[in-house]
Each structure stands twice: as structure tokens, then as C-alpha cells.
Design an enzyme around this catalytic site. Structure first.
Site, PDB file in Angstrom:
ATOM      1  N   ASP A 116       0.842  -1.204   0.000  1.00 52.20           N
ATOM      2  CA  ASP A 116       0.000   0.000   0.000  1.00 52.20           C
ATOM      3  C   ASP A 116       0.878   1.256   0.000  1.00 52.20           C
ATOM      4  OD1 ASP A 116      -2.311   1.889   1.054  1.00 52.20           O
ATOM      5  OD2 ASP A 116      -3.271  -0.017   0.582  1.00 52.20           O
ATOM      6  N   ASP A 117       0.308   2.350   0.414  1.00 51.22           N
ATOM      7  CA  ASP A 117       0.933   3.678   0.421  1.00 51.22           C
ATOM      8  C   ASP A 117       2.306   3.649   1.120  1.00 51.22           C
ATOM      9  OD1 ASP A 117       1.289   6.359   0.290  1.00 51.22           O
ATOM     10  OD2 ASP A 117      -0.525   6.903   1.385  1.00 51.22           O
ATOM     11  N   TRP A 155      -5.946   1.630  -7.156  1.00 49.14           N
ATOM     12  CA  TRP A 155      -5.931   3.001  -7.671  1.00 49.14           C
ATOM     13  C   TRP A 155      -6.735   3.878  -6.716  1.00 49.14           C
ATOM     14  CZ3 TRP A 155      -4.214   4.651 -12.758  1.00 49.14           C
ATOM     15  CH2 TRP A 155      -4.536   5.980 -13.061  1.00 49.14           C
ATOM     16  N   ASP A 156      -6.027   4.663  -5.917  1.00 43.42           N
ATOM     17  CA  ASP A 156      -6.699   5.417  -4.856  1.00 43.42           C
ATOM     18  C   ASP A 156      -6.931   6.872  -5.267  1.00 43.42           C
ATOM     19  OD1 ASP A 156      -7.795   5.845  -2.369  1.00 43.42           O
ATOM     20  OD2 ASP A 156      -6.091   5.032  -1.262  1.00 43.42           O
ATOM     21  N   MET A 157      -7.782   7.573  -4.546  1.00 46.01           N
ATOM     22  CA  MET A 157      -8.072   8.989  -4.813  1.00 46.01           C
ATOM     23  C   MET A 157      -8.620   9.558  -3.508  1.00 46.01           C
ATOM     24  SD  MET A 157     -10.355  11.479  -5.453  1.00 46.01           S
ATOM     25  CE  MET A 157     -11.963  10.717  -5.635  1.00 46.01           C
ATOM     26  N   ASN A 158      -7.776  10.335  -2.817  1.00 47.43           N
ATOM     27  CA  ASN A 158      -8.106  10.658  -1.429  1.00 47.43           C
ATOM     28  C   ASN A 158      -8.497  12.094  -1.125  1.00 47.43           C
ATOM     29  OD1 ASN A 158      -7.980   8.157  -0.080  1.00 47.43           O
ATOM     30  ND2 ASN A 158      -5.770   8.134  -0.336  1.00 47.43           N
ATOM     31  N   CYS A 217     -10.408   2.786  -5.555  1.00 47.89           N
ATOM     32  CA  CYS A 217     -10.533   3.145  -4.150  1.00 47.89           C
ATOM     33  C   CYS A 217     -10.561   4.661  -4.103  1.00 47.89           C
ATOM     34  CB  CYS A 217      -9.321   2.612  -3.386  1.00 47.89           C
ATOM     35  SG  CYS A 217      -9.233   3.099  -1.661  1.00 47.89           S
ATOM     36  N   ASP A 221     -12.954   2.357   4.070  1.00 46.53           N
ATOM     37  CA  ASP A 221     -11.809   2.318   4.980  1.00 46.53           C
ATOM     38  C   ASP A 221     -12.221   1.789   6.345  1.00 46.53           C
ATOM     39  OD1 ASP A 221     -10.010   3.201   3.167  1.00 46.53           O
ATOM     40  OD2 ASP A 221      -9.610   5.137   4.103  1.00 46.53           O
TER      41      ASP A 221
HETATM   42  C1  GLA Z   1      -6.904   5.529   1.595  1.00 43.44           C
HETATM   43  C2  GLA Z   1      -7.308   4.094   1.321  1.00 43.44           C
HETATM   44  C3  GLA Z   1      -6.655   3.182   2.323  1.00 43.44           C
HETATM   45  C4  GLA Z   1      -5.157   3.322   2.231  1.00 43.44           C
HETATM   46  C5  GLA Z   1      -4.752   4.778   2.430  1.00 43.44           C
HETATM   47  C6  GLA Z   1      -3.290   4.969   2.145  1.00 43.44           C
HETATM   48  O1  GLA Z   1      -7.423   5.988   2.795  1.00 43.44           O
HETATM   49  O2  GLA Z   1      -8.696   3.957   1.335  1.00 43.44           O
HETATM   50  O3  GLA Z   1      -7.049   1.850   2.093  1.00 43.44           O
HETATM   51  O4  GLA Z   1      -4.728   2.870   0.971  1.00 43.44           O
HETATM   52  O5  GLA Z   1      -5.476   5.644   1.583  1.00 43.44           O
HETATM   53  O6  GLA Z   1      -2.909   6.284   2.293  1.00 43.44           O
END
Ligand code: GLA
Length: 700
Positions: A341-342, A452-455, A500, A522
Site C-alpha cells: 500500500d501507500d 488506484w486510490d483517490m483521497n 478506491c 476504509d
Molecule cells: C486511503 C485508502 C486506504 C489506504 C490509504 C493509504 O485511505 O482507502 O485503504 O490505501 O489511503 O494512504
């Protein structure tokens, strides 16, 4: 629908199939006060009281407009039927994700409506998936000799002659996505939507209109999905004459699309369905359709791997050795895919830096991604990687080089969310940079899965800072995103993509088209997950719903739930683990191994079977998932809180073969399908919070 004598296209009926239509619902013209008529001397003809197929305001229809085109004549369109075409198959939508099918499976009707004064043509498209019981609708607006600005363009509108509905939608918030919400129809307008630049955690581009007395098995349900990931709207508006209008499409907040003379605009697609088999009917029809006609990935019908994700195990603080020790435990426990992950790139040691710098952090991973992937492959596991491509940190090489690539308003301070800014995907060069840098990473190692995330959501749009006017920005962003996703998913067909957005912040059909899985939330607490997963699986295929077992006390809510319940709830979706396996006791490790072994024996049923929601209450949830040939059923029951003098719960299963004998290893007993479905199973009386059971029934 019907073309009237004056070429106005009116709507006649949408619902259960009828064999022949002889106009039993005769159009009745009445002189209605304050409902203007376009025909002098005829006081009974009014656009305000007719059921319209696709209409604008300004010429007598006072309900919500499906379309507004601004030019020197104002915004009203007097749309008249011009011509139509029927053909086998379905055209692709320009630059947008949409449903697909072979020529045998779908037939399309296109109707051209034309406004003589403004020289605008509106083409309504209807693709009928007869077997799947779905209708895909979209609209193309084309200017003639006058440049114009498109201000509203719904993907569909639908007028009903009554208001006998309850509205079902999916609401929520971060960590609590897709709460199934039922709202009585009201006088006025019920609307949902997003102006966040993403479909959002709190609203889903989906609305259903169900009979007020609908149950899981009986009653009518009309449902509509919008295949779109950005700003959208959906509404149900009631009228004084007790009819209602339903519509969905792009959100017109901040939306103006410039069309020169002889240019066109394609709306996103809406997918409509009808069932008289109640809410279970809606769910099953939706799952089957999306799985077959919307999920484009080569993985659509492939069993999904059980994964371990290191996020909640390590957050940003890991070394290669830590990752490998986790992977070794995971492999021992039967887990098939390791997802890093990140935190693996740039100088990313917290969430304040490095987004945009998509190259490996050698301090953490001295052997690079390739070295790590090889070591994980050597264990017999696949290797997957997290990205958050649409974002940029101010503390990044990318920002130092291209500060103008971040969306911002010149002269104003940045608006941060999780300390990050959004890249301007309306710019071609930004999208090209992302395609190149992600391609480079994916080619650098044997990576077979991408999260592939987008926060964060989008703010700070300004005129001219993008290659778009301010009012075109949001849609152009999504078109840029879709181009990136299209390019990468086609270039890497062997990569399983999961979308994601801080969990389910953009869990919609636009993303599902490209990415066959989504991280539902999450919130990894088994009890919190119950409603999130129920709402998600109300419409989206189970194979698309990521669900992980995590540590206790749970990191989001602090709750301590039994390991078995965490497993049983995660096994209602696409199973994964997100905890430090190396910290577990030997007996817990064995539990993980037996959960994964069991899941492999039910995976096909869970991911691709039919789901039945069974007698749900506030305190209990029960489901059966039955595979297509009814030879296996997975039954899950969860009781949230123990109660004094608790009633005995007897649950009747659904979807089995009546005359078949099923063996349940957990109960060490066999039952015929009709007994399980008519008499039901008595649930164990256990006085513990968060208690659950999972019974597998295999046909003998
Ligand atoms: C988001 C995702 C999490 C994780 C974090 C990492 O919150 O939903 O599952 O990957 O980013 O920064």
C-alpha cells in the site's frame, strides 16, 4: 412513446412487458388552469400536463428540465420528432464508459428531435438488453448553425402518471458508505448528487423507485444507474397533478459546455431496469447485467485472489524485511496476493509528501520493486501495488517542477485536504505524464494488481487555469481520468485493477467499467461493515466488493469483535486481510489458514452466485449466497448485540433446490432444500456480542 400529430414526442409507458399496446391509457386533454398551450385556440394541449420523453423549460413545461441550451434565442428548445433508426447492437459512447453487448444481445433505437429555430438536434438513444432486462439510455446534443452553450443535459428523464413510490438511494459518509436509505415520496423534489468532482462517499449515482409495499420478493422496482464518476444529479419531482418526473445526469452546478456551430456533446449513459420480483429481483438483475455488460476487464468472470494488504499492518513504516515477513506468513496461511500500500515511493513517510513522484523509495526497498516482487513471486504469491495518481503533494519533485499542474486559483492560498492537491487532468500533458510514469512502474516489476486510490475532492477551480473554461472543468477532468484508465487497463490486461477513494468515495459504474473491484470502505470493523456491504451489494456485483479482516481493537472504531465474525463478514465479499499476521498467535494463524481454505471452497458461490437477503432486523443480518446450479449455498448470520430474554431466531433460507439434499459440515447434518426454505434453521442461542455463524450447504 408516441409522436403526436404536431410531432411532439410524448412518453406512454415504462414498466412490465405487455404483449400488445392499444392505448388503454388514453391521453386525456383537459383545460388546466395556468398550464400554457403552444396552440392558439386549443386550451387543452399543454407540455406541462403531458408525459414528455425529453423536454426543456421555457415553452410551457414547468417541471425539471432535461435539457437547456443557451444561445441568442434563450435556453428553451421546441423539440419535435424528426426521424428514427433501429439497428442491432449498440454504438460506443465517445470517450465515456458504457454498457456493451454483442449484436445478438442488444438492439438500439435512436430518435432525432429537432428544434427549427435554434437548429439544435437532440438524439435520444435507447439500447434494449432484452434478456438482461435492462435499457441503456444516453443523449447526443448537436448544434447547427448557431454556437451555443449546453447548461443542462440529463442522460434520461422519465415521467410517471402516479407517485405511488418509495425512493431507495445509497447515502452515507467517509467510513460509512452506501447506507441503504428509503425515503417516502414527498410533495416537491427529492434529489441527490455530488459537486465534489467525484461521485462521493455520501451519494451514489443510483436511484430506485419501488412500490411502497415492496419486499425482498414481491413488488415493483424501477432502478436507474448513471455510468459516471464525477458531479452528477438524480431526482424525483412530484407535480401538482400527482404525476412525477424522474431524471439523472451530469450535475448542472458549475456546468456549461461550449458548443461551436456543428459540434456535439455526448451525455453519460444511464442504465434503467424494471422488475416485479421485489428488491432481491432488483439486486440479482443488476449483478447479472453489470457483470456481463458493464465490467470490461478480462477479470470480470475470474475468481478473485485472496489478498493481504499491509496498510493497517504497517501504515507508512515498513522495511523490505518487514514486508517479506508479512508475505511469508500470508503465504503460509494460503493467501494468494500481496498488496503493498501507500509509502513505497518518493520520500513518502507520512501523508504530507511525494504524491506525484512515482519512483521507488530505495531506503525502504533497497532491491527496488522488482526485487520485492521477485521475492514475493518466489513464495508463490502475486504482487500488487498502491497508487494515488490523480494527486500531487506540494512537497514533491513533481510540484517543484510543475506547480501549475496542481489545480489552484491564482492569487489564493491552496486549499488542502489530507495535505494534498489534485492534478489538473483536464490538461493533456498531465494525463500523459501519469500514463507514462505508471507504465514505467508497471513495466519495472511483475505487478499483477493495482489499487488506484483517490483521497480528496476537488476545490479551487478557476477560469482559464485549466485547458478548459471553469464550467467545463469537472467533466473534462473525468474525461481525462477515463482516458488514462482506458489506456492503462488496455495496455496491462493481465493487471487486476481495484478502485478506491478513501474506501468507497468513488465506487460507481464509471470506475467499475475499467476496474472490476473496489475497496468498499476504509472502515474495516466487521459490524460497521454490515450496512456498508449490504448497501454496496444492493446493486454492485459481490466480486467487485473488497472486504478485509483486520486487527482488534479495530483501528477506526476501537471495537473488539471475534475473529470468526471478522472472517464471516469479510467472506460476504471479496476476501482479504489487512493486519500484521506476524503478530498473531499460532492458533490465530491457524484460523487464518482455515478461513482461506474454506473461502477457496466457496469463492465461486460468493463472488458469482445469487445473493438473498434474509429476514433482516436492526440487530441481526442473514444472507444466503447460492451458486448458479444451486449445488452450494453459503449461509451467514450475524447477531450484533446480545439481549436479555433474547428471542430465538429461526431463519428461512432462499434460492435452494427444493428436492435436493444438502449436507452442512459445520452442523454435521443434512437437510432437504424445502425444509431449509420453509421451516428454516434455528440459530444458536449464544449470549455474546457480535456473534456470527457461517454454514455451508453442499448438495449431495
Ligand atoms: C486511503 C485508502 C486506504 C489506504 C490509504 C493509504 O485511505 O482507502 O485503504 O490505501 O489511503 O494512504
Amino acid at each position: 412513446m408516441q409522436v403526436l400529430e404536431n410531432d411532439i414526442l410524448v412518453h406512454r409507458y415504462f414498466g412490465k412487458k405487455v404483449n400488445q399496446f392499444s392505448s388503454s391509457n388514453k391521453i386525456t386533454y383537459l383545460d388546466r388552469a395556468f398550464s400554457p398551450s403552444p396552440i392558439s385556440g386549443n386550451r387543452t394541449f399543454s407540455l406541462d400536463t403531458l408525459s414528455m420523453e425529453y423536454s426543456s423549460n421555457g415553452l410551457g413545461d414547468f417541471r425539471a428540465a432535461a435539457i437547456e441550451v443557451r444561445n441568442e434565442f434563450g435556453t428553451a428548445l421546441d423539440l419535435r420528432y424528426q426521424t428514427h433508426r433501429i439497428f442491432k447492437g449498440k454504438k460506443k459512447l465517445l470517450d465515456l464508459p458504457a454498457s456493451f453487448a454483442s449484436e445478438e444481445e442488444v438492439e438500439t433505437l435512436e430518435i432525432d428531435l429537432y428544434d427549427q429555430l435554434t437548429d439544435v438536434t437532440v438524439t435520444l438513444s435507447y439500447s434494449v438488453f432484452e434478456e438482461a432486462n435492462f435499457l441503456a439510455r444516453s443523449v447526443v446534443i448537436q448544434t447547427g448553425r448557431y454556437p451555443s452553450t449546453l447548461e443542462t443535459a440529463l442522460s434520461f428523464m422519465l415521467d410517471f402518471p402516479h407517485q405511488d413510490f418509495a425512493i431507495h438511494s445509497l447515502t452515507g459518509r467517509y467510513g460509512y458508505e452506501k447506507e441503504w436509505t428509503v425515503t417516502p415520496i414527498t410533495k416537491g423534489k427529492y434529489s441527490i448528487g455530488s459537486i465534489r468532482g467525484a461521485s462521493s462517499h455520501s451519494r451514489t449515482p443510483f436511484l430506485a423507485l419501488a412500490s411502497k409495499d415492496v419486499t425482498e420478493d414481491y413488488g415493483e422496482v424501477y432502478s436507474a444507474h448513471l455510468v459516471y464518476s464525477g458531479n452528477f444529479t438524480g431526482f424525483v419531482e412530484t407535480t401538482a397533478l400527482e404525476t412525477c418526473r424522474w431524471g439523472m445526469g451530469l450535475n448542472d452546478w458549475g456546468f456549461c459546455w461550449k458548443l461551436e456551430a456543428h459540434q456535439s456533446f455526448q451525455t453519460p449513459e444511464a442504465l434503467l431496469s424494471y422488475t416485479d420480483r421485489g428488491l432481491t429481483g432488483m439486486t440479482q438483475t443488476s449483478h447479472a447485467f453489470l457483470q456481463k455488460h458493464l465490467v470490461r476487464s478480462p477479470f470480470a468472470n475470474k475468481p478473485r485472489p485472496i489478498l493481504i494488504n499491509n496498510w493497517e499492518a504497517t501504515y507508512f513504516h515498513f522495511t523490505e524485511e518487514k514486508i517479506l515477513s508479512l508475505a511469508r506468513e500470508a503465504q503460509q496461511a494460503g493467501i494468494e496476493l500481496f498488496v503493498l500500500d501507500d509509502g513505497w515511493f518518493g520520500k513518502r513517510n507520512n501523508d504530507e509528501s511525494s504524491l506525484g513522484d512515482w519512483y521507488v523509495n530505495k531506503e525502504k526497498l533497497p532491491n527496488g520493486l522488482n526485487g520485492l516482487a521477485e521475492a514475493i513471486n518466489d513464495l508463490g504469491m502475486e504482487f500488487g501495488l498502491w497508487f494515488e495518481p490523480e494527486m500531487i503533494s506540494v512537497d514533491s519533485e513533481l510540484y517543484r517542477k510543475h506547480p501549475d499542474w496542481a489545480i489552484h486559483i491564482k492569487g489564493r492560498e491552496h486549499i488542502y485536504s489530507r495535505e494534498q492537491l489534485v492534478l489538473d487532468l483536464s490538461k493533456k500533458e498531465v494525463c500523459d505524464y501519469l500514463i507514462d510514469s505508471i507504465t514505467r512502474v508497471l513495466q519495472s516489476a511483475n505487478i499483477t494488481y493495482v489499487k488506484w486510490d483517490m483521497n480528496r475532492n476537488i476545490t479551487s477551480i478557476s477560469e482559464g487555469q485549466a485547458n478548459a473554461t471553469k464550467h467545463e472543468f469537472y467533466h473534462r477532468y473525468i474525461l481525462g481520468l477515463y482516458r488514462i484508465l482506458d489506456t492503462l487497463t488496455q495496455a496491462f490486461p493481465h493487471v487486476l485493477f481495484e478502485s478506491c477513494a478513501g474506501g468507497g468515495g468513488r465506487n460507481d459504474l464509471g470506475m467499475l467499467y475499467y476496474m472490476p473491484q473496489a475497496w468498499a470502505s476504509d472502515n474495516t470493523d466487521a459490524i460497521g461493515r454490515l450496512s456498508i456491504q449490504e448497501g454496496t451489494s444492493l446493486i454492485y456485483p459481490i466480486a467487485s466488493m473488497g472486504a478485509h479482516v483486520s486487527a482488534v481493537p479495530n483501528h477506526q472504531v476501537g471495537r473488539i469483535t471475534p475473529f470468526s465474525t471478522r472472517g464471516n463478514v469479510a467472506m460476504l465479499g471479496n476476501l482479504g486481510y489487512e493486519l500484521d499476521l506476524t503478530a498473531l498467535s499460532d492458533s490465530k494463524k491457524k484460523e487464518v489458514a482455515s478461513q482461506t481454505a474454506l473461502y477457496k471452497s466457496i469463492r465461486q458461490t460468493v463472488q458469482f452466485g445469487n445473493i438473498y437477503r434474509l429476514q433482516q432486523t436492526e440487530n441481526t443480518k442473514a444472507y444466503t449466497y447460492v451458486n448458479k446450479d444451486k449445488s452450494q449455498a453459503v449461509f451467514t448470520f450475524v447477531k450484533i448485540l446480545a439481549q436479555p430474554e433474547a428471542p430465538l431466531v429461526q431463519v428461512r433460507l432462499k434460492g435452494l433446490e427444493e428436492r435436493a439434499l444438502y449436507h452442512c459440515p459445520q452442523l454435521d447434518a443434512s437437510f432437504y432444500g424445502d425444509e431449509l426454505m420453509n421451516i428454516g434453521l434455528t440459530m444458536p442461542h449464544i449470549q455474546k456480542d457480535f456473534f456470527s455463524v457461517q454454514y455451508i450447504f453442499n448438495k449431495i
